[in-house]
Design an enzyme around this catalytic site. Structure first.
Site, PDB file in Angstrom:
ATOM      1  N   HIS A   1      33.669  28.580 109.359  1.00  0.00           N
ATOM      2  CA  HIS A   1      33.996  27.221 108.846  1.00  0.00           C
ATOM      3  C   HIS A   1      34.281  27.121 107.298  1.00  0.00           C
ATOM      4  O   HIS A   1      33.803  27.702 106.716  1.00  0.00           O
ATOM      5  CB  HIS A   1      33.006  26.022 109.304  1.00  0.00           C
ATOM      6  CG  HIS A   1      31.789  26.186 108.561  1.00  0.00           C
ATOM      7  ND1 HIS A   1      31.166  25.344 108.377  1.00  0.00           N
ATOM      8  CD2 HIS A   1      30.967  27.199 108.247  1.00  0.00           C
ATOM      9  CE1 HIS A   1      29.776  25.480 107.756  1.00  0.00           C
ATOM     10  NE2 HIS A   1      29.793  26.547 107.551  1.00  0.00           N
TER      11      HIS A   1
ATOM     12  N   HIS B   1      32.300  16.849 111.045  1.00  0.00           N
ATOM     13  CA  HIS B   1      32.584  18.494 110.684  1.00  0.00           C
ATOM     14  C   HIS B   1      33.012  19.106 111.988  1.00  0.00           C
ATOM     15  O   HIS B   1      32.424  18.781 113.101  1.00  0.00           O
ATOM     16  CB  HIS B   1      31.142  18.821 109.975  1.00  0.00           C
ATOM     17  CG  HIS B   1      31.406  20.483 109.414  1.00  0.00           C
ATOM     18  ND1 HIS B   1      32.319  20.529 108.243  1.00  0.00           N
ATOM     19  CD2 HIS B   1      31.053  21.545 109.721  1.00  0.00           C
ATOM     20  CE1 HIS B   1      32.325  21.749 108.021  1.00  0.00           C
ATOM     21  NE2 HIS B   1      31.481  22.392 108.830  1.00  0.00           N
TER      22      HIS B   1
ATOM     23  N   CYS C   1      37.458  21.334 106.385  1.00  0.00           N
ATOM     24  CA  CYS C   1      36.928  21.757 107.717  1.00  0.00           C
ATOM     25  C   CYS C   1      38.070  21.633 108.890  1.00  0.00           C
ATOM     26  O   CYS C   1      38.375  22.888 109.534  1.00  0.00           O
ATOM     27  CB  CYS C   1      35.682  21.110 108.286  1.00  0.00           C
ATOM     28  SG  CYS C   1      35.852  19.436 108.555  1.00  0.00           S
TER      29      CYS C   1
END
Length: 338
Positions: A313, A301, A253
């Site tokens: 993402h 995240h 990420c």
């Protein structure tokens, strides 16, 4: 009692003389005022030009694409047919070549026989007969010569018939190939023209709009850096998630957001916590495409915000880079790099 009046050519005492120049100025001002009102009215009546909206440009692109896609498929069809027919023509050419050689050899044999008989044959055959002890030798030889010539002619006729058949097929194929090549060029030119119009329409998109494969059309982009980051991240859609990867072919990420902003000339650390501190805090109500959106209380995240509650993402192992809603995870906040 009669009232005294002033003659028309004389002014009453104390009356100012008439000023023709003043009257002219008054008329001039009146005309100017009327003209101004008319111009103003015209300006109000004329519709103001408005730039086409993003939706209107998208609709125009869709309309052009409706013409382009059938053209592409027709082009593909013609190219496929052309390939098949060129192969058939080449195969016929291979079959024709030995037949042409055989025809030439048969023609040479017939020519040799005719030449030997008509040019020098009779005198030689006659000489052979004179020295021969067998009567009828010349007649037998002439008969054999005719028989051989007739057999050569039959063989030649058979070869020529087969060759004519192949020639007819090849000529038909060659004409078809010429027509298909012409059609292919016309379709390619049409494709180029429509493509140019699509590119022109895409170029007319406002600078605040990003339209790139892999992501929906994005509006409200606040900076050139954000535009580059969005384009870069969207281009990675479909690439696999790999723990610790920062590209160019796989990402985690924070590796994806780092890679996207590196393309825009902005350096981010490959760690979500550091990226949170490297960006400027933005309230959710003011978040714009290109901002970083962080999730969970420990910020483990991060994604690249696209607007309208969407982001691109790298989700997790087993799921590639993708476009998704930000509402599937608890949003911790937004940061704007740069």
């Amino acid at each position: 009692m009669p009232v005294a009046t002033t003659p028309p050519h004389r002014r009453a005492p104390g009356q100012s003389p008439a000023r023709p120049g003043g009257a002219r100025r008054f008329v001039r001002r009146l005309l100017t005022l009327v003209a101004a009102v008319a111009v103003g009215a015209g300006a109000l009546a004329a519709p103001a030009y408005a730039e086409p909206s993003v939706d209107e440009i998208e609709a125009a692109i869709d309309k052009q694409w409706e013409q382009l896609e059938p053209t592409i498929e027709q082009y593909n069809k013609v190219r496929a047919q052309l390939k098949v027919n060129k192969k058939k023509s080449a195969e016929l050419e291979k079959k024709i070549q030995p037949l042409a050689l055989e025809t030439e050899m048969a023609m040479n044999r017939v020519g040799d026989l005719a030449s030997r008989y008509y040019m020098s044959g009779p005198s030689q055959e006659l000489g052979a007969l004179l020295v021969s002890t067998r009567p009828g030798t010349l007649a037998e030889q002439l008969t054999m010569l005719d028989r051989l010539a007739s057999e050569e002619r039959r063989q030649l006729e058979g070869v020529l018939a087969v060759r004519a058949k192949y020639d007819a097929q090849k000529n038909k194929l060659d004409a078809l190939i010429v027509a298909e090549e012409k059609q292919s060029k016309e379709l390619a030119a049409k494709k180029t023209k429509i493509n140019s119009e699509i590119k022109r329409l895409q170029a007319s998109m406002p600078k605040t709009v990003v339209s790139v494969a892999g992501c929906p059309t994005i509006t409200g982009v606040v900076s050139a850096a954000a535009r580059t980051a969005i384009k870069t991240a969207c281009a990675q859609v479909g690439d696999p998630y790999v723990w610790g990867a920062t590209g160019p072919n796989s990402f985690d990420c924070s590796g994806l957001t780092q890679f996207a902003y590196r393309a825009a000339g902005i350096s981010l650390t490959h760690f979500t916590g550091a990226q949170w501190n490297e960006g400027r805090s933005i309230p959710r109500s003011e978040a714009r495409p290109g901002d970083l959106v962080f999730f969970f209380s420990d910020l483990h995240h991060v994604g690249l915000y696209l607007g309208k509650d969407m982001m691109v993402h790298a989700p997790r192992a087993g799921k590639p880079v993708q476009v998704a809603s930000i509402n599937h995870m608890p949003v911790a906040g937004f940061r704007r790099p740069g």
